[in-house]
Enzyme design. Structure first.
Site, PDB file in Angstrom:
ATOM      1  N   ASP A   8       2.056  -0.759 -23.772  1.00 48.40           N
ATOM      2  CA  ASP A   8       1.571  -1.818 -22.885  1.00 48.40           C
ATOM      3  C   ASP A   8       0.125  -2.183 -23.178  1.00 48.40           C
ATOM      4  O   ASP A   8      -0.302  -3.298 -22.862  1.00 48.40           O
ATOM      5  CB  ASP A   8       1.721  -1.382 -21.422  1.00 48.40           C
ATOM      6  CG  ASP A   8       3.181  -1.356 -21.012  1.00 48.40           C
ATOM      7  OD1 ASP A   8       3.879  -0.376 -21.337  1.00 48.40           O
ATOM      8  OD2 ASP A   8       3.638  -2.364 -20.431  1.00 48.40           O
ATOM      9  N   ASN A  59       1.610   3.462 -21.878  1.00 50.74           N
ATOM     10  CA  ASN A  59       3.017   3.108 -21.872  1.00 50.74           C
ATOM     11  C   ASN A  59       3.654   3.672 -20.607  1.00 50.74           C
ATOM     12  O   ASN A  59       3.007   4.346 -19.810  1.00 50.74           O
ATOM     13  CB  ASN A  59       3.717   3.631 -23.134  1.00 50.74           C
ATOM     14  CG  ASN A  59       5.074   2.980 -23.353  1.00 50.74           C
ATOM     15  OD1 ASN A  59       5.200   1.762 -23.342  1.00 50.74           O
ATOM     16  ND2 ASN A  59       6.094   3.794 -23.514  1.00 50.74           N
ATOM     17  N   LYS A  60       4.947   3.376 -20.429  1.00 50.85           N
ATOM     18  CA  LYS A  60       5.643   3.790 -19.217  1.00 50.85           C
ATOM     19  C   LYS A  60       5.410   5.271 -18.910  1.00 50.85           C
ATOM     20  O   LYS A  60       5.446   6.106 -19.811  1.00 50.85           O
ATOM     21  CB  LYS A  60       7.144   3.522 -19.409  1.00 50.85           C
ATOM     22  CG  LYS A  60       8.028   3.815 -18.238  1.00 50.85           C
ATOM     23  CD  LYS A  60       7.572   3.140 -16.952  1.00 50.85           C
ATOM     24  CE  LYS A  60       7.342   1.671 -17.146  1.00 50.85           C
ATOM     25  NZ  LYS A  60       6.574   1.051 -16.057  1.00 50.85           N
ATOM     26  N   GLN A 104      14.546   1.856 -16.123  1.00 54.87           N
ATOM     27  CA  GLN A 104      14.662   0.854 -17.191  1.00 54.87           C
ATOM     28  C   GLN A 104      15.565   1.365 -18.313  1.00 54.87           C
ATOM     29  O   GLN A 104      16.276   0.593 -18.959  1.00 54.87           O
ATOM     30  CB  GLN A 104      13.282   0.516 -17.780  1.00 54.87           C
ATOM     31  CG  GLN A 104      12.387  -0.326 -16.876  1.00 54.87           C
ATOM     32  CD  GLN A 104      11.478   0.493 -16.006  1.00 54.87           C
ATOM     33  OE1 GLN A 104      11.832   1.603 -15.602  1.00 54.87           O
ATOM     34  NE2 GLN A 104      10.313  -0.037 -15.672  1.00 54.87           N
ATOM     35  N   ARG A 148       9.921  -8.363 -17.289  1.00 52.40           N
ATOM     36  CA  ARG A 148       9.079  -7.184 -17.505  1.00 52.40           C
ATOM     37  C   ARG A 148       8.950  -6.915 -18.987  1.00 52.40           C
ATOM     38  O   ARG A 148       9.517  -7.613 -19.810  1.00 52.40           O
ATOM     39  CB  ARG A 148       9.690  -5.991 -16.780  1.00 52.40           C
ATOM     40  CG  ARG A 148      11.219  -5.807 -17.056  1.00 52.40           C
ATOM     41  CD  ARG A 148      11.682  -4.409 -16.975  1.00 52.40           C
ATOM     42  NE  ARG A 148      11.096  -3.609 -18.027  1.00 52.40           N
ATOM     43  CZ  ARG A 148      11.484  -3.599 -19.301  1.00 52.40           C
ATOM     44  NH1 ARG A 148      12.474  -4.392 -19.701  1.00 52.40           N
ATOM     45  NH2 ARG A 148      10.911  -2.813 -20.182  1.00 52.40           N
ATOM     46  N   GLY A 149       8.138  -5.909 -19.283  1.00 52.98           N
ATOM     47  CA  GLY A 149       7.854  -5.603 -20.692  1.00 52.98           C
ATOM     48  C   GLY A 149       6.579  -6.317 -21.096  1.00 52.98           C
ATOM     49  O   GLY A 149       6.435  -7.517 -20.836  1.00 52.98           O
ATOM     50  N   ALA A 150       5.661  -5.595 -21.719  1.00 49.44           N
ATOM     51  CA  ALA A 150       4.348  -6.188 -21.983  1.00 49.44           C
ATOM     52  C   ALA A 150       4.425  -7.550 -22.650  1.00 49.44           C
ATOM     53  O   ALA A 150       3.908  -8.543 -22.123  1.00 49.44           O
ATOM     54  CB  ALA A 150       3.528  -5.201 -22.815  1.00 49.44           C
ATOM     55  N   ARG A 182      -0.014  -7.994 -12.792  1.00 48.70           N
ATOM     56  CA  ARG A 182       0.110  -6.573 -13.121  1.00 48.70           C
ATOM     57  C   ARG A 182      -1.077  -6.225 -14.016  1.00 48.70           C
ATOM     58  O   ARG A 182      -1.516  -7.031 -14.837  1.00 48.70           O
ATOM     59  CB  ARG A 182       1.421  -6.260 -13.851  1.00 48.70           C
ATOM     60  CG  ARG A 182       2.685  -6.457 -13.023  1.00 48.70           C
ATOM     61  CD  ARG A 182       3.944  -6.048 -13.784  1.00 48.70           C
ATOM     62  NE  ARG A 182       4.091  -4.593 -13.866  1.00 48.70           N
ATOM     63  CZ  ARG A 182       4.996  -3.981 -14.619  1.00 48.70           C
ATOM     64  NH1 ARG A 182       5.802  -4.708 -15.400  1.00 48.70           N
ATOM     65  NH2 ARG A 182       5.093  -2.663 -14.640  1.00 48.70           N
TER      66      ARG A 182
HETATM   67  C1  LIG Z   1       8.101  -3.128 -25.178  1.00 44.21           C
HETATM   68  S1  LIG Z   1       7.444  -3.568 -23.637  1.00 44.21           S
HETATM   69  C2  LIG Z   1       6.340  -2.284 -23.395  1.00 44.21           C
HETATM   70  C3  LIG Z   1       6.549  -1.521 -22.147  1.00 44.21           C
HETATM   71  O1  LIG Z   1       6.831  -2.296 -20.953  1.00 44.21           O
HETATM   72  C4  LIG Z   1       7.561  -1.452 -20.053  1.00 44.21           C
HETATM   73  O2  LIG Z   1       6.956  -1.381 -18.800  1.00 44.21           O
HETATM   74  P1  LIG Z   1       7.600  -2.198 -17.549  1.00 44.21           P
HETATM   75  O3  LIG Z   1       9.085  -1.985 -17.577  1.00 44.21           O
HETATM   76  O4  LIG Z   1       6.909  -1.580 -16.340  1.00 44.21           O
HETATM   77  O5  LIG Z   1       7.190  -3.631 -17.774  1.00 44.21           O
HETATM   78  C5  LIG Z   1       7.503  -0.113 -20.723  1.00 44.21           C
HETATM   79  O6  LIG Z   1       6.248   0.510 -20.524  1.00 44.21           O
HETATM   80  C6  LIG Z   1       7.661  -0.517 -22.153  1.00 44.21           C
HETATM   81  O7  LIG Z   1       7.507   0.502 -23.050  1.00 44.21           O
END
Ligand SMILES: CSC[C@H]1O[C@H](OP(=O)(O)O)[C@H](O)[C@@H]1O
Length: 343
Positions: A233, A243-244, A192, A51-53, A88
């Site tokens: 993101d 973002n989240k 997270q 995960r993570g952009a 996604r």
């Molecule tokens: C630094 S990654 C950016 C972003 O990704 C996370 O989302 P997810 O856990 O759903 O992939 C979160 O929004 C982070 O800030």
């Protein structure tokens, strides 16, 4: 506090296979998944094992390369590109990474589809590693006087190349100054912050406290943090930031408290083709992520749920957008475009 000198890696490429640290198992178990192609990589992205952009872009790039190694055909290229890009919707890095590797493969010709894809995926991964280090330095310059930083979700090496984005800025601040500490929001519903940021900061030896998301605004108002730093993101052309979910609330609270709200991310997360935040698709995830915790129902059976996984913070609430190519203070269309255009 024990500090693990070894850098955290969430994705490992051995030249043929991609191994990802299954983030759904953290913090209690460190389980590595060995991925083989587009199907299992897309599935790992969908369930946030990776995960993570930036990291889902890196994983998808390798997933496409592995698919072509197994099935070196234009048909496989198109099918795998579609499958991976659609895993996604919100993080621009995913589709952009797939498009970048697809273009490299098409440009190489039928007999070298797979080798060209592998080489481009490795270049993309190296670019993201380098971006993390550069943006960390820019971010630490912007926040030189900050010592207590509130952050949301997870923006460390588990989410991006290198040492992260938001967390990389915090790590650089801690390397430069004494007394840096973090208020880490747990980040409901998938936690997270509680599961991943707490795990990373513990390994890295950075002092922190875990808070519920709802505590952030009150702590900011009471002056218990000097700044808010988050990841991103997708950054729209006008500087609006997806973002989240929960990020927008922190931006409002930071503005009300007169504190800087800093967004950190590589320029691979800037999307000039999306004019503003209203045009960003917000991923709606399974309601069970909200109504259950660890597989145990926390709401009555049949409770209706909304579960948007992201929200949009208007550019007007962003103090600075920090990237590896520099910083846009009070970002707007012109300054975001200038950042994206820089070499
Ligand atoms: C630094 S990654 C950016 C972003 O990704 C996370 O989302 P997810 O856990 O759903 O992939 C979160 O929004 C982070 O800030």
């Amino acid at each position: 506090m024990a500090v693990d000198a070894a850098p955290i890696q969430a994705v490992r490429w051995d030249g043929r296979r991609l191994a990802v640290l299954d983030q759904t198992r953290l913090p209690h178990e460190e389980v590595w998944l060995s991925l083989t192609g587009a199907q299992d990589t897309a599935q790992a992205i969908r369930r946030l094992a990776v995960r993570g952009a930036p990291n889902i872009g890196i994983a998808a790039a390798y997933g496409l390369a592995m698919e072509l190694s197994a099935r070196p055909s234009l048909g496989a290229l198109e099918a795998a590109s579609e499958l991976l890009s659609g895993a996604r919707p919100t993080a621009v890095n995913l589709a952009a990474a797939v498009a970048r590797v697809r273009t490299a493969a098409l440009g190489a010709g039928p007999s070298t589809l797979a080798s060209a894809a592998r080489a481009e995926a490795q270049r993309l991964h190296a670019d993201e590693d380098a971006a993390s280090a550069a943006l960390a330095a820019h971010g630490a310059d912007v926040l030189a006087s900050a010592r207590t930083i509130l952050t949301h979700c997870n923006t460390g090496a588990l989410a991006t190349g290198g040492r992260g984005s938001g967390l990389a800025v915090i790590l650089e601040l801690a390397a430069r100054h004494e007394g840096v500490r973090v208020l880490a929001c747990e980040t409901r519903p998938l936690l997270q912050g509680a599961r991943l940021t707490a795990w990373e900061l513990t390994r890295l030896g950075i002092p922190f406290a875990l808070i519920v998301d709802g505590a952030a605004a009150g702590l900011l108002r009471r002056g218990e943090a000097d700044a808010v730093v988050v990841g991103c993101d997708r950054v729209a052309a006008n500087g609006d930031v997806a973002n989240k979910v929960g990020t927008y609330a922190h931006a409002l609270a930071a503005r009300a408290a007169g504190l800087p709200f800093v967004v950190a991310g590589p320029t691979s997360t800037i999307d000039l083709a999306t004019p503003d935040g209203d045009a960003i698709e917000i991923e709606e995830r399974d309601g069970a992520e909200v109504s259950e915790l660890g597989g145990v129902a926390i709401a009555p059976a049949g409770t209706p749920v909304r579960n948007p996984a992201f929200d949009v913070t208007p550019a007007g609430l962003v103090t600075a957008l920090v990237t590896e190519r520099g910083v846009a203070r009070d970002p707007d269309t012109a300054s975001v475009a200038a950042l994206a255009a820089r070499p």
